[in-house]
Design an enzyme around this catalytic site. Structure first.
Site, mmCIF file in Angstrom:
data_model
loop_
_atom_site.group_PDB
_atom_site.id
_atom_site.type_symbol
_atom_site.label_atom_id
_atom_site.label_comp_id
_atom_site.label_asym_id
_atom_site.label_seq_id
_atom_site.Cartn_x
_atom_site.Cartn_y
_atom_site.Cartn_z
ATOM 1 N N GLY A 268 0.836 -1.294 -0.272
ATOM 2 C CA GLY A 268 0.233 0.095 -0.087
ATOM 3 C C GLY A 268 1.016 1.293 0.081
ATOM 4 N N ALA A 269 1.823 1.394 0.818
ATOM 5 C CA ALA A 269 2.724 2.423 1.020
ATOM 6 C C ALA A 269 3.594 2.365 2.069
ATOM 7 C CB ALA A 269 1.606 3.890 1.540
ATOM 8 N N MET A 270 4.627 3.197 2.233
ATOM 9 C CA MET A 270 5.809 3.246 3.013
ATOM 10 C C MET A 270 6.123 4.423 3.737
ATOM 11 S SD MET A 270 8.039 1.122 4.332
ATOM 12 C CE MET A 270 9.243 1.717 5.538
ATOM 13 N N GLU A 271 6.254 4.107 4.953
ATOM 14 C CA GLU A 271 6.312 5.354 5.955
ATOM 15 C C GLU A 271 7.758 6.097 5.984
ATOM 16 O OE1 GLU A 271 5.943 2.314 6.919
ATOM 17 O OE2 GLU A 271 6.848 1.715 8.655
ATOM 18 N N HIS A 304 -2.316 5.997 8.484
ATOM 19 C CA HIS A 304 -1.367 5.170 9.014
ATOM 20 C C HIS A 304 0.026 5.428 8.715
ATOM 21 C CE1 HIS A 304 -0.512 0.781 9.651
ATOM 22 N NE2 HIS A 304 0.550 1.249 9.067
ATOM 23 N N GLU A 305 0.314 5.777 7.489
ATOM 24 C CA GLU A 305 1.842 6.124 7.361
ATOM 25 C C GLU A 305 2.080 7.374 8.095
ATOM 26 O OE1 GLU A 305 3.004 3.727 5.904
ATOM 27 O OE2 GLU A 305 1.207 2.941 4.913
#
Ligand code: B3K
Ligand code: ZN
Length: 884
Positions: A268-271, A304-305
């Site tokens: 989904g994504a990366m923080e 979330h991220e």
């Protein structure tokens, strides 16, 4: 793609790093096929390490080592050794030293999308969990935290935008049309949070002021043609920042927050610190291209991220076994954020639905593992429903046990005590204990024991003493490597309803006064425990596990009438919905055997019809919740309750009940459809989205009728609506029916959206999840479609993933063709993108849940995959464990 039997890593073997790195200075000369990386590291021995003066081990994969210097002098080849996975230096000084490593790598050849790679001509990175070792040689483990500076050099024309973590501190021009930018991130971080991006990108920019008055620049980067789809992501980010200030007292810490949307992304994504990299799916939205669900997911993932900045980045994991420390906690935080933004009941039910179907399945199969796993072969296989979703439930239980204030005291202590550190799940629980003066020793078993506990409730009312004895028994089935479990500490939220549907006061034997609330949390800790409620004038109906207060399977003897009663009266939104689900699930399960033997006359249970009639006729403020109440339990959920899952019979039974409800309640569904129908492309508030969700639930029922009128209704909505929500809902009804305009509509949709990759993904999914016969042939044809890009995980997921994970009746076709199809593509993807291949393969993992013939066919394909030459660690681990 290395050693034939990959090695498992164990939590019990953890030792602190022998060497620490204080600063990292990276210099990238970016080139599509030949990027040069110069890494300057300040290294010192770890005073807290056990061993003394061993080799310095630096991880590294798919790199060409060009030069190696220590304290400015070349390091002799005799003093290091190189393996395909690491660089070992022997005899390094005792005092701190500078190491300079020059390596080369080929981003274009990187189809695994881990490390540095290209997506639509843009450079980007993904380092979690262990991608940094594909960028340079480094002690790639999260407990090595350093301060980074990064200089990027690239062609100015093709890569005008050059980004990395932190703040830009200098930039300049070079000859040959190249330019450079230098970035500095003042916060110490593990290397998995490193990121860079280079490309021709457009940017949406806004200013944000934190609660304490600091200015932060917010930037969202995307390909120029996507800039008009970034507004919702920006608003979501602002909402998330505000929410974290208000709920946890956490402010953002840098002057700049960047999000970049890329097309090729494994999840989904990366923080990454200050520079989140996102799958376009979780950034881009316009009313005509994205559904309400997309809008909600975008807000959830952006949140979330963002929340990871504190729970993940400022405080990170000591080792990868602690992954749930950041993921479970951050999922809990994002769930609560989303609940505050939309409908709390609906958000909770959506989360529980996913947990009960997917995580419970994982927990009862060969890949079951504790929230804090004990070993892994490939860590990327452990970004699971258990670590994320069950991990979030564990945090939620702490919240339930300690109350909102107690939880906040614990989190405040956690941020204060561990800021800047790499810690464990245990450290987190300890903060909750210390801040509240409680003992959570038994609670910790939620982290170490796998499996879903079963809770059996038995209630006996005694009219003479006006009391109710509630006996609670718990047990947890064995899971791989854990044959026997100790009892869990389970918060069981209960309420009691009187015959008139009103809540009764809750007073336990021996208490002077009733509990102040009508829901109270019982602490279930023993294998068997008894609670006696007193002062009850009549036999109450028990409403147990309110709000789904623990991730357990609840067994209570309840008559259908009691379920109908709860569905009509329970003030607990979760249990009210759940009672309806249980009633429907039981009805479906009773029908399944009839289909299995080909029997045709099946009466629809009058009670179920009555309950649905009341639900459809009711005036509900929360329309989205009403839509959920009207949705039958999924095939996965019903199947999970069977000894051996019969996909066709479950599907047929569910379709039949759906159709019968549509036949009996046609007028009500139509009336409700019309009451909620409007075409508001400009509104994405909870109420408008709720009306759309309910309307489309009604449309799906009406679609089952397959009358000319219902077919026309769907086609009209498809053609005339302006929101993607309504268009896709209508198209799904059309595709799953014998509507004469089926192919025309599908084609119209494709022609309109063929240039929007994400919408093409929806077009793939809608066809891949069609429950009618012939779907596999269509999925095969779509793989050959020019729009399908096998190297783009979003496409693979929307076609092959959707077919194998969201189309039980077709994937589990008796002839095993679905299984063979999946295995073919797993084998193909194994060399292209192991992470995605392994994830897809998990559709075959629960083979033991099916009949003998299916078991044989599923195993056959698992074995075929396991025998693949050049098998990746990722696929190997899933295949071997699934077969074990
Ligand atoms: N932390 C990342 C997941 C990384 C997955 C690596 N295979 C996204 C997230 O959970 O926020
Ligand atoms: Zn996360």
């Amino acid at each position: 793609m290395r050693e034939p039997t990959p090695r498992a890593i164990h939590l019990k073997d953890y030792t602190p790093p022998e060497y620490l790195v204080d600063t990292v200075d990276l210099f990238f000369e970016l080139d599509e096929e030949n990027t040069r990386v110069t890494a300057k590291l300040r290294v010192r021995r770890n005073p807290d390490a056990g061993g003394g003066g061993g080799e310095l081990e630096l991880c590294g994969e798919d790199l060409i080592l060009e030069t190696l210097k220590l304290n400015g002098r070349p390091w002799a080849a005799s003093r290091y050794r190189l393996t395909p996975e690491a660089l070992f230096l022997s005899g390094v000084p005792d005092r701190a030293f500078d190491l300079e490593i020059v390596t080369r790598l080929n981003p274009k050849a990187n189809t695994a999308l881990e490390g540095l790679y290209l997506s639509n001509g843009m450079f980007c990175t993904q380092c979690e969990a262990q991608g940094f070792r594909k960028i340079t040689y480094f002690p790639d483990r999260p407990d090595v935290m350093a301060v980074y500076t990064t200089t990027l050099v690239a062609d100015r024309d093709r890569y005008p935008v050059l980004l990395s973590n932190g703040n830009p501190i200098a930039q300049g021009e070079l000859k040959n049309g190249r330019h450079w930018v230098k970035w500095e991130d003042p916060f110490k971080k593990p290397c998995y949070l490193f990121a860079l991006v280079a490309g021709r990108l457009a940017c949406l920019e806004e200013d944000y002021r934190t609660a304490s008055g600091r200015g932060v620049k917010l930037q969202i980067f995307a390909e120029p043609h996507d800039l008009d789809k970034c507004g919702h992501a920006m608003q979501s980010l602002r909402n998330a920042m505000r929410w974290d200030e208000e709920t946890y007292g956490r402010e953002y810490d840098l002057d700049l927050y960047m999000i970049v949307a890329v097309n090729h992304f494994n999840m989904g994504a990366m923080e990454n610190k200050g520079l989140n990299i996102f799958n376009t799916k979780y950034v881009l939205a316009r009313p005509d291209t994205a559904t309400d669900t997309d809008y909600e997911h975008i807000e959830g993932v952006i949140g979330h991220e963002y929340f990871h900045n504190w729970t993940g980045n400022r405080i990170t994991c000591r080792d990868w076994f602690q992954l749930s420390l950041k993921e479970g906690l951050t999922v809990f935080r994002d769930q609560e954020f989303s609940a505050s933004r939309t409908s709390r009941p609906v958000k909770r039910i959506d989360s529980v639905n996913m947990l009960r179907t997917r995580q419970f399945a994982e927990d009862s199969g060969p890949l079951a593992h504790p929230v804090r796993p004990e070993s892994y072969i490939e860590i990327n296989n452990f970004y699971t429903m258990t670590v994320y979703e069950k991990g979030a439930e564990v945090v939620r239980m702490l919240h339930t046990l300690l109350g909102a204030d107690g939880f906040r005291r614990g989190s405040d202590l956690y941020f204060q005590r561990h800021d800047g550190q790499a810690v464990t799940c245990d450290d987190f629980v300890k903060c909750m204990e210390d801040a509240n003066g409680v003992d959570l020793a038994q609670f910790r078993r939620w982290y170490s024991q796998a499996g879903t506990p079963e809770l059996h409730l038995h209630a006996v009312y005694d009219a003479a003493s006006r009391s109710l004895a509630l006996t609670v028994r718990q047990n947890c089935p064995p899971t791989p490597g854990q044959p026997v479990k100790q009892p869990f500490h389970i918060p069981l939220a209960v309420g009691l309803l009187g015959p008139d549907g009103r809540e009764l006061p809750l007073r336990l034997e021996g208490e002077a006064a009733p509990h102040p609330e009508t829901t109270r949390v019982l602490h279930v800790q023993a294998q068997e425990q008894r609670f006696r409620f007193v002062d009850l004038p009549a036999k109450p109906v028990v409403s147990a596990l309110r709000g789904f207060s623990a991730p357990v399977k609840l067994h209570v003897e309840r008559s259908p009438q009691e379920l109908a009663f709860l569905c009509a009266h329970d003030p607990d939104f979760f249990n009210r919905w759940d009672a309806g689900q249980e009633l429907a699930a039981r009805a479906l399960l009773r029908l399944v055997p009839r289909w299995a033997v080909g029997e045709t006359s099946k009466p629809l249970e009058p009670l179920l019809l009555e309950v649905f009639r009341a639900l459809v006729a009711g005036e509900w403020e929360d329309r989205s919740y009403q839509a959920l109440l009207l949705t039958l339990p999924s095939e996965e959920y019903v199947g999970a309750a069977m000894k051996a899952i019969e996909p066709e019979a479950v599907h047929a039974a569910r379709q039949w009940v759906k159709r019968e409800l549509a036949v009996h309640l046609e007028a009500d569904f139509l009336r409700l459809y019309q009451a909620c129908h409007e075409d508001r492309r400009d509104r994405f508030d909870a109420a408008t989205m709720g009306r759309r969700r309910l309307k489309n639930t009604c449309l799906a029922y009406l679609g089952e009728l397959e009358t000319r009128a219902s077919q026309r209704l769907a086609v009209r909505q498809f053609r005339e609506s302006h929101t993607m929500t309504d268009r896709i809902a209508a198209l799904s009804v059309i595709v799953n029916s014998h509507n004469p305009e089926r192919e025309v509509c599908l084609d119209e949709f494709y022609q309109q959206w063929k240039d929007e990759s994400l919408v093409v993904g929806k077009w793939f999914s809608i066809q891949a999840t069609c429950h009618l016969p012939g779907t596999l042939a269509r999925v095969r044809a779509l793989i050959a479609h020019p729009a399908f890009d096998f190297k783009m995980p979003n496409h693979v997921r929307s076609l092959i993933g959707a077919f194998s994970q969201s189309n039980p009746v077709n994937f589990h076709a008796k002839d095993g063709a679905g299984y063979a199809f999946l295995a073919d593509h797993v084998i193909e993807l194994n060399t292209i993108n192991p992470q995605i291949a392994a994830r897809l393969l998990t559709a075959l993992t629960p083979w033991r849940r099916y009949d003998d013939e299916r078991q044989r066919l599923m195993c056959l394909q698992l074995q075929r995959v396991a025998g693949t030459s050049n098998i990746s660690k990722d696929v190997y681990e899933v295949a071997m464990k699934s077969l074990s």
